[in-house]
Design a protein around this motif. Structure first.
Motif, short mmCIF file in Angstrom:
data_model
loop_
_atom_site.label_atom_id
_atom_site.label_comp_id
_atom_site.label_asym_id
_atom_site.label_seq_id
_atom_site.Cartn_x
_atom_site.Cartn_y
_atom_site.Cartn_z
N LEU A 17 0.82 -1.16 0.08
CA LEU A 17 0.11 -0.01 -0.06
C LEU A 17 1.01 1.33 -0.08
N PHE A 18 2.10 1.37 0.81
CA PHE A 18 2.84 2.43 0.80
C PHE A 18 3.26 3.00 -0.56
N GLU A 19 3.46 2.06 -1.60
CA GLU A 19 3.91 2.30 -2.87
C GLU A 19 3.16 2.97 -3.73
N SER A 21 1.22 5.59 -2.31
CA SER A 21 0.99 6.84 -1.68
C SER A 21 1.89 7.86 -2.48
N THR A 22 1.45 9.29 -2.15
CA THR A 22 2.13 10.24 -2.71
C THR A 22 3.70 10.54 -1.95
N GLN A 23 3.70 9.81 -0.61
CA GLN A 23 5.13 10.01 0.00
C GLN A 23 5.94 8.98 -0.69
N ARG A 25 6.02 8.16 -4.01
CA ARG A 25 6.16 8.84 -5.42
C ARG A 25 6.83 10.12 -5.21
N GLU A 168 -0.08 17.62 -0.02
CA GLU A 168 -0.11 16.29 0.38
C GLU A 168 0.12 16.26 1.79
N VAL A 170 -1.02 13.75 3.90
CA VAL A 170 -0.92 12.33 4.71
C VAL A 170 0.47 11.99 4.72
N TRP A 172 3.06 8.47 6.00
CA TRP A 172 3.42 7.31 6.70
C TRP A 172 4.37 7.24 7.50
N SER A 220 11.86 3.49 3.56
CA SER A 220 10.43 3.20 3.80
C SER A 220 9.94 3.16 5.50
#
Length: 350
Positions: A17-19, A21-23, A25, A168, A170, A172, A220
């Protein structure tokens, strides 16, 4: 189809799921890429500020000792530690602190301390984090507890900070990943019967130390969390990793690929995960007062000149819009009916 000719089904990698995310990218970089971004920002800022000095007074920039990229990072790092202090004072939860730290770091990947001093940016980032994490506090209650801080110090920069974050909001976080590892470990068949809470607390302190480093901009959250857990208890970290990366659900990851990365994270935390020396930061801040962009200093000639220029451009824009509106304006009742001679349908005289 003949069974002998069938090819084995290829293993499809499940995208974490993390991949998505805008974080992942937009806010992850290589160490080299991160250094290039900061150096480029610094070079552009120094050139612009030097030019402003020269326009105001030719030759005045020759004796100015501008900050370099590393000195900017050092100053920002000091204000990262102040976020922690303010969160403790307000009793904000971990999520607010971690989010505010991320916001401040990201802001200075788009801006320079010579344009925007970290103090007010830090206060704005923290206030914004209380809202985006659903832990709101009124602006009055917030600023009234911080000495020499007015509401305008926060509000004036709020849009700039949000814009620099690409809106952006949000984030993680590694502390959430660490909590997941801790819970997961307790469900393993061969997990120790009595896990001491001090193990988790120690690992969490390492995660908190990582916030003073570039770790979250390179690795990550799960990598940082596992590295912190490994620093607290290498044996249990290995046991957990073996349970996750030895089967078909490992997404192609192996212990051989994971642990070298963890060593890099641990090295970064041990090397950089501490507050900067006060004397070094004080010297940087002293020099910043001399090389700060004059266009950002209220009352300076450059500031006044820029305000006048911005007002002139705004006035031109307003006049242009009015002119265009007048050209397009038409009579709401339509075109004027042209007068015509009326035909006399009356009786003849004879």
């Amino acid at each position: 189809m003949d069974s002998d000719s069938a090819t084995p089904a290829e293993t499809v990698r499940k995208e974490p799921l993390f991949e998505a995310s805008t974080q992942f990218r937009n806010w992850r970089f290589s160490p080299e890429g991160l250094a290039r971004i900061r150096e480029r920002l610094n070079d552009v800022a120094v050139a612009a500020i030097r030019n402003t000095f020269e326009v105001d007074q030719p030759g005045s920039s020759s004796n100015v000792a501008f900050l370099d990229a590393n000195e900017e990072v050092l100053l920002v790092k000091l204000y990262l530690t102040m976020i922690s202090q303010l969160c403790a004072m307000f009793r904000f939860p971990e999520e607010v602190e971690a989010t505010a730290v991320s916001y401040l770091k990201r802001f200075y990947l788009k801006n320079t301390v010579m344009d925007w001093h970290p103090k007010n940016v830090m206060l704005t980032a923290l206030f914004l984090a209380t809202k985006t994490t659903n832990n709101p506090i009124s602006l009055e209650a917030y600023t009234s507890h911080i000495p020499k801080t007015a509401s305008s110090d926060v509000l004036d920069l709020e849009f700039l900070v949000a814009q620099s974050l690409n809106f952006e909001f949000v984030v993680w976080h590694a502390h959430r990943a660490l909590w997941g590892i801790w819970l997961d470990l307790q469900s393993l068949p061969d997990a120790p019967a009595n896990l001491s809470p001090s193990i988790y607390d120690t690992a969490l302190n390492h995660v908190r130390a990582s916030r003073l480093t570039d770790a979250e901009l390179i690795y990550s959250p799960s990598q940082i969390a596992l590295a912190a857990f490994s620093m607290a208890t290498p044996e249990l970290a290995l046991q957990w990793a073996q349970s996750k990366f030895s089967g078909n659900e490992s997404n192609g990851l192996t212990l051989d690929t994971i642990f070298p990365v963890l060593e890099l994270v641990k090295t970064m935390i041990l090397r950089d995960g501490h507050a900067p020396k006060v004397d070094a930061v004080r010297e940087v801040d002293r020099r910043l007062k001399l090389c700060k962009n004059p266009e950002k200093v209220a009352g300076s000639k450059a500031f006044v000149a820029k305000q006048v220029e911005e007002e002139r451009k705004a006035e031109e824009k307003r006049n242009k819009k009015v002119s265009e509106a007048q050209k397009e304006q038409s009579d709401p009742f339509g075109e004027t009916i042209q007068s015509t001679s009326l035909v006399d349908y009356g009786d003849d005289d004879d």
